[in-house]
Design an enzyme around this catalytic site. Structure first.
Site, PDB file in Angstrom:
ATOM      1  N   GLY A  28       0.697  -1.285   0.408  1.00 38.26           N
ATOM      2  CA  GLY A  28      -0.138   0.180  -0.159  1.00 38.26           C
ATOM      3  C   GLY A  28       1.136   0.743   0.040  1.00 38.26           C
ATOM      4  N   GLY A  87      -4.067  -2.006  -2.212  1.00 38.43           N
ATOM      5  CA  GLY A  87      -2.625  -2.443  -2.791  1.00 38.43           C
ATOM      6  C   GLY A  87      -2.130  -1.998  -4.196  1.00 38.43           C
ATOM      7  N   TYR A 133     -15.999   2.988  10.713  1.00 39.35           N
ATOM      8  CA  TYR A 133     -14.808   2.927  10.593  1.00 39.35           C
ATOM      9  C   TYR A 133     -13.994   3.649  11.813  1.00 39.35           C
ATOM     10  CZ  TYR A 133     -10.149   4.453   7.871  1.00 39.35           C
ATOM     11  OH  TYR A 133      -9.302   4.759   6.947  1.00 39.35           O
ATOM     12  N   LYS A 157     -11.768   0.616  14.522  1.00 35.43           N
ATOM     13  CA  LYS A 157     -10.654   0.822  13.858  1.00 35.43           C
ATOM     14  C   LYS A 157     -10.222   0.931  15.697  1.00 35.43           C
ATOM     15  CE  LYS A 157      -7.208   0.496  12.216  1.00 35.43           C
ATOM     16  NZ  LYS A 157      -6.588   0.080  11.249  1.00 35.43           N
TER      17      LYS A 157
END
Ligand code: UDP
Length: 322
Positions: A10, A36, A149, A153
Site C-alpha cells: 500500500g 495496494g 470506520y 479501529k
C-alpha cells in the site's frame, strides 16, 4: 532485524519498506492487493532482503508462518479511505476487526513486538485542537456509516491494549492523521491526490461542503521515519501515539494552493456532501494532533512543510502522466 509489514504494497506500507531496506533491515510483507499495488513494490523484487506474500491477512496459516519468521510486526493492512469504507462497509469492518485480531493473536503466540495502525478518525467530531491521545471520543449514530470506520479501529485499539494488559504483549498503537505523498491514489477518496490530478487535467477541483473544514497533512516520509523509530524504541508498549503534522489548512484553501502550485486553469467547485458521499454523511470539521507524546518517545515530529509535500506529490503525478 526482520520486520513483517502487513499491507506492505500500500501507500504507507511500500514507503515503509523502502525506508527499512535503506536502513539495512530485512522486510517481508503480506498484501492482498485490494487497495495496494505491485507497482509500489516491484522495484524491490531483486532485493535479497525483501520477500512478499500476496494473500489476505485473514489467512491464519499464511500469517502464522510470517509472524513466526519475523522479529517485529507493523500492522498496516486495513480498509482505507472514507469513500472506500462507505462503499464497502461490511468487508471494511471484517478486515479491520478480524484482521487485527489475527495479527495480535499471532504476535502474542510468538511474543513479537507489534505496531498497530489506527487512525485520527477514532477521535470523531471534535472541534478543539490539538487532539490528545487521552481525549474523549465523539461519534454520531450507527446509521451514519462513516462512524463504523472509527468504531472498528477503536475495537482494534482496545484489543491491542487488552493484549498488552493481560498478556504483556509489546503492542504500540499509532493514530495516523492525514498522510500524503507519492503513491497515494485518489481512487479511495483521498483529497490531495484527487485535487492534484484534477488540477493537472484542468478539470474542476471538487471541494465538498463549504470547504471550511480543516485538516493537517503529514508527509509519508515523516510518517515512516516515526514508525521506524517506534520499532526501535524500547518504550511505548501499551501506549496510543498520534503521528501527524501541525500545519492546519481549510480544504478550500488547499484547493487554491494546489491550483496555484500546478499552474492550473481548473475552476474550483463546491459540491454538497450528499452528492459526494450519499445521504447521512457527516464530515469531521477539524483534526489537529498533539505531538507531545510522539516527541517524548522518539525525539522526532514530522517536519516537512506542506508546500514541499505538495510539490513532491505533484512531481510524482506529473512523472506518471508523461
Ligand atoms: N474532500 C473534498 N474533495 C474531494 C475529496 C475529499 O473536498 O474530492 C474533503 C473531504 O470531504 C474531507 C477532506 O477533504 O473534508 C479530507 O478528505 P479525505 O477523504 O482525504 O480524508 P478524511 O480526513 O476525511 O479521512
Amino acid at each position: 532485524m526482520k520486520i513483517l509489514v502487513t499491507g506492505g504494497a500500500g501507500f504507507i506500507g511500500s514507503n515503509l519498506c523502502d525506508l527499512l531496506l535503506d536502513r539495512g533491515e530485512e522486510v517481508s510483507i503480506i498484501d492482498d492487493l485490494s487497495t495496494g499495488s505491485l507497482d509500489n513494490i516491484s522495484h524491490l523484487f531483486d532485493n535479497p532482503r525483501f520477500s512478499y506474500t500476496i494473500d489476505t491477512i485473514l489467512n491464519q496459516d499464511a500469517m502464522d508462518r510470517l509472524v513466526a519468521d519475523c522479529d517485529c510486526v507493523v500492522h498496516l493492512a486495513a480498509a482505507v479511505g472514507v469513500k472506500h469504507v462507505l462503499e464497502n462497509p461490511l468487508s471494511s469492518i471484517e478486515t479491520n476487526i478480524l484482521g487485527t485480531e489475527i495479527a495480535l493473536k499471532l504476535s502474542n503466540k510468538y511474543k513479537k513486538k507489534i505496531l498497530v495502525a489506527s487512525t485520527s478518525e477514532v477521535y470523531g467530531k471534535h472541534m478543539h485542537a490539538p487532539l490528545k491521545e487521552d481525549d474523549n471520543l465523539i461519534y454520531g449514530p450507527p446509521s451514519t456509516m462513516r462512524w463504523s470506520y472509527a468504531a472498528s479501529k477503536l475495537v482494534d485499539e482496545f484489543t491491542a491494549l487488552a493484549y498488552h494488559r493481560t498478556k504483556k504483549l509489546e503492542a504500540i498503537i499509532i493514530r495516523c492523521f492525514n498522510t500524503i505523498g507519492p503513491r497515494q491514489t485518489g481512487m479511495y477518496g483521498m483529497v490531495v491526490p484527487r485535487f492534484i490530478q484534477q488540477a493537472l487535467r484542468d478539470e474542476p477541483i471538487t471541494v465538498y461542503g463549504d470547504g471550511k473544514q480543516t485538516r493537517t497533512f503529514t508527509y509519508v516520509g515523516d510518517v515512516v521515519e516515526a514508525i521506524y523509530r517506534l520499532i526501535k524504541c524500547k518504550e511505548g508498549a501499551g501506549e496510543v501515539v498520534n503521528i501527524g503534522g501541525t500545519e492546519e489548512i481549510s480544504i478550500a484553501d488547499l484547493a487554491k494552493k494546489i491550483k496555484e502550485l500546478v499552474g492550473s486553469k481548473s475552476e474550483i467547485v463546491f459540491i454538497p456532501y450528499d452528492q459526494a458521499y450519499g445521504k447521512d454523511f457527516e464530515d469531521m470539521m477539524r483534526r489537529v494532533p498533539s505531538l507531545e507524546k510522539l516527541n517524548s518517545l522518539i525525539g522526532f515530529t514530522p517536519v516537512t512543510p506542506l508546500d514541499d509535500i505538495l510539490r513532491y506529490t505533484i512531481e510524482y503525478f506529473r512523472s506518471r502522466a508523461s
